[in-house]
Design an enzyme around this catalytic site. Structure first.
Site, mmCIF file in Angstrom:
data_model
loop_
_atom_site.group_PDB
_atom_site.id
_atom_site.type_symbol
_atom_site.label_atom_id
_atom_site.label_comp_id
_atom_site.label_asym_id
_atom_site.label_seq_id
_atom_site.Cartn_x
_atom_site.Cartn_y
_atom_site.Cartn_z
ATOM 1 N N THR A 165 0.854 -1.201 0.000
ATOM 2 C CA THR A 165 0.000 0.000 0.000
ATOM 3 C C THR A 165 0.883 1.242 0.000
ATOM 4 O OG1 THR A 165 -1.939 1.006 1.045
ATOM 5 C CG2 THR A 165 -0.279 0.129 2.536
ATOM 6 N N ASN A 166 0.311 2.402 0.282
ATOM 7 C CA ASN A 166 1.116 3.630 0.335
ATOM 8 C C ASN A 166 0.602 4.542 1.444
ATOM 9 O OD1 ASN A 166 -0.994 5.491 -0.787
ATOM 10 N ND2 ASN A 166 -0.813 4.056 -2.499
ATOM 11 N N ARG A 167 1.188 5.724 1.554
ATOM 12 C CA ARG A 167 0.938 6.551 2.739
ATOM 13 C C ARG A 167 -0.270 7.478 2.618
ATOM 14 N NH1 ARG A 167 6.410 9.396 3.875
ATOM 15 N NH2 ARG A 167 5.212 10.210 5.627
ATOM 16 N N SER A 168 -1.064 7.352 1.576
ATOM 17 C CA SER A 168 -2.215 8.250 1.420
ATOM 18 C C SER A 168 -3.243 8.032 2.540
ATOM 19 C CB SER A 168 -2.872 7.996 0.055
ATOM 20 O OG SER A 168 -4.122 8.620 0.019
ATOM 21 N N ALA B 213 -4.419 7.644 -4.433
ATOM 22 C CA ALA B 213 -3.048 7.203 -4.710
ATOM 23 C C ALA B 213 -3.138 5.710 -5.023
ATOM 24 C CB ALA B 213 -2.167 7.462 -3.497
#
Ligand code: CTP
Length: 386
Positions: free
Chosen positions: A194-197, A263
């Site tokens: 996943t990512n930091r959004s 994102a």
């Protein structure tokens, strides 16, 4: 600010929350009339007298029991704040509901709750309220002294919402699609990419658009941030890029505006392992990743499409990359931000954005709270669509 507000207040929070709220609304030049509850027990008038409400608001106060159809019709907004579940119930089942629906004015309800209470389910309430109605929940601690503490939306959030509802209805009749948050690409039952959004920018845009009258579909990935409960904001939770792609295409009919703020993961594991992957001593784990669908790029190729807005969160060459994405994905507007700058980007409440379009010079918007920035972006979209 111009507008007439009927304020219904209840319980001990009427004193600590209701009185500063009435004062703040008057300072913003709204015309306010207060209707306190007046039942035997901890009603609003047990804590603040009718005379005090009249003095504070500058208008004769009528208790909630004496309100008639005309009292609702004359208003631009009905503010139920602070009110208890019992008062909400009166507005779900009583004569007041009839008056309210006949008047058709938006309702903003703030229901402070005990710290231990679960979030209330707003579905039944909102289903009966006129368009642009909102149930505002919040986590600001409200100290009631001897009466304990409650959780409520901050006064700041409440005032911002009132301002939004009363200042503009320029997206009434428009259908808006917004994507928000990260996506999660599962590797096995316990691990994912996943990512930091945080989804905050997309949620801010969805809230602002709905308060300005649009019918909003918000397709969002896994997020911790609460999506406000609004009559005309429909949240569609998804997990992966594939699911987001599918959900976006499902919503893709008669749209006026699409803002893709999510994102989206660009890659996902080639294979999902249905059992937890076990490590083997001395061996590295090699993950094969394959591309996910580029949702925005695909939408840009459609012959009939709405006003299409993309985002670009960049760590270098912001302008070059933003202009590249604008052209490559056939957008009408790209909102670009430099994630290295303090107060910008993921998981913070502020952002600084520059808007790029094919026709106009870049427009640099100042660093501000995402919720305020959302209105600035919508202002630009509305202007450029004309
Ligand atoms: N986007 C999308 N689907 C993807 C990837 C991105 O819809 N699979 C959208 C995003 O929602 C955003 C825009 O495309 O509006 C740009 O996303 P971004 O992640 O900044 O850029 P990418 O195109 O993925 O390029 P890169 O990661 O190489 O910068």
């Amino acid at each position: 600010m111009a507008g007439r507000i009927l304020i219904i207040v209840d319980g001990p929070a009427a004193l600590t929350y209701g009185t500063p709220m009435v004062t703040a609304l008057r300072q913003r030049k709204y015309t306010v009339q207060v209707a306190p509850t007046a039942y035997p027990g901890p009603s609003a008038t047990a804590f603040v007298s009718e005379l005090a409400w009249t003095t504070l608001s500058g208008h004769p106060c009528k208790t909630i029991e004496t309100l008639d159809a005309e009292a609702f019709r004359q208003q631009d907004l009905i503010l139920l704040a602070p009110v208890s579940h019992q008062v909400l119930d009166i507005f779900l089942r009583g004569k007041a509901l009839e008056y309210l629906q006949a008047a058709g004015k938006p309702v903003l309800a703030a229901v402070p709750r005990l710290s231990s209470d679960p979030q209330e389910d707003p579905t039944e309430f909102l289903a009966k309220m006129p368009p642009r109605s909102i149930l505002l929940q919040g986590d600001t601690l409200l100290d009631l002294g001897a009466m304990g503490t409650l959780k409520a939306p901050s006064l700041e959030a409440l005032l911002l919402t009132v301002d939004s509802i009363l200042s503009k209805n320029d997206l009434a009749g428009k259908r808006v699609l917004i994507t928000a948050g990260p996506t999660a690409e599962d590797i096995d039952p316990v691990r994912f990419l996943t990512n930091r959004s945080s989804g905050k920018m997309g949620i801010a845009l969805a809230t602002a658009a709905a308060l300005r009258g649009a019918e909003v579909q918000l397709v969002h990935g896994p997020i911790q941030t609460t999506v406000p409960a609004l009559t005309n904001l429909h949240a569609v939770p998804v997990r992966s890029a594939e699911e987001m792609h599918h959900a976006v295409l499902e919503c893709w009919t008669n749209l006026d505006i699409a803002i893709l703020a999510a994102a989206v993961a660009d890659f996902r594991p080639d294979h999902y392992a249905p059992q937890k992957i076990k490590k083997v001593d001395g061996q590295a784990l090699i993950l094969n990743l394959r591309r996910t669908p580029d949702i925005l790029a695909e939408l840009g190729t459609f012959e009939t499409r709405p006003f299409l807005v993309g985002f670009a969160a960049e760590s270098d060459d912001v302008e070059v990359n933003a202009l590249l994405k604008l052209r490559k994905k056939h957008c009408d507007l790209i909102c670009a931000n430099d994630i290295r700058k303090p107060g910008c980007g993921f998981a913070v409440d502020t952002n600084q954005i520059t808007l790029y379009s094919p026709e106009e010079a870049p427009l640099h918007l100042p660093l501000k709270p995402k919720r305020e920035l959302a209105d600035d972006i919508l202002n630009e979209i509305v202007r450029r669509m004309k």
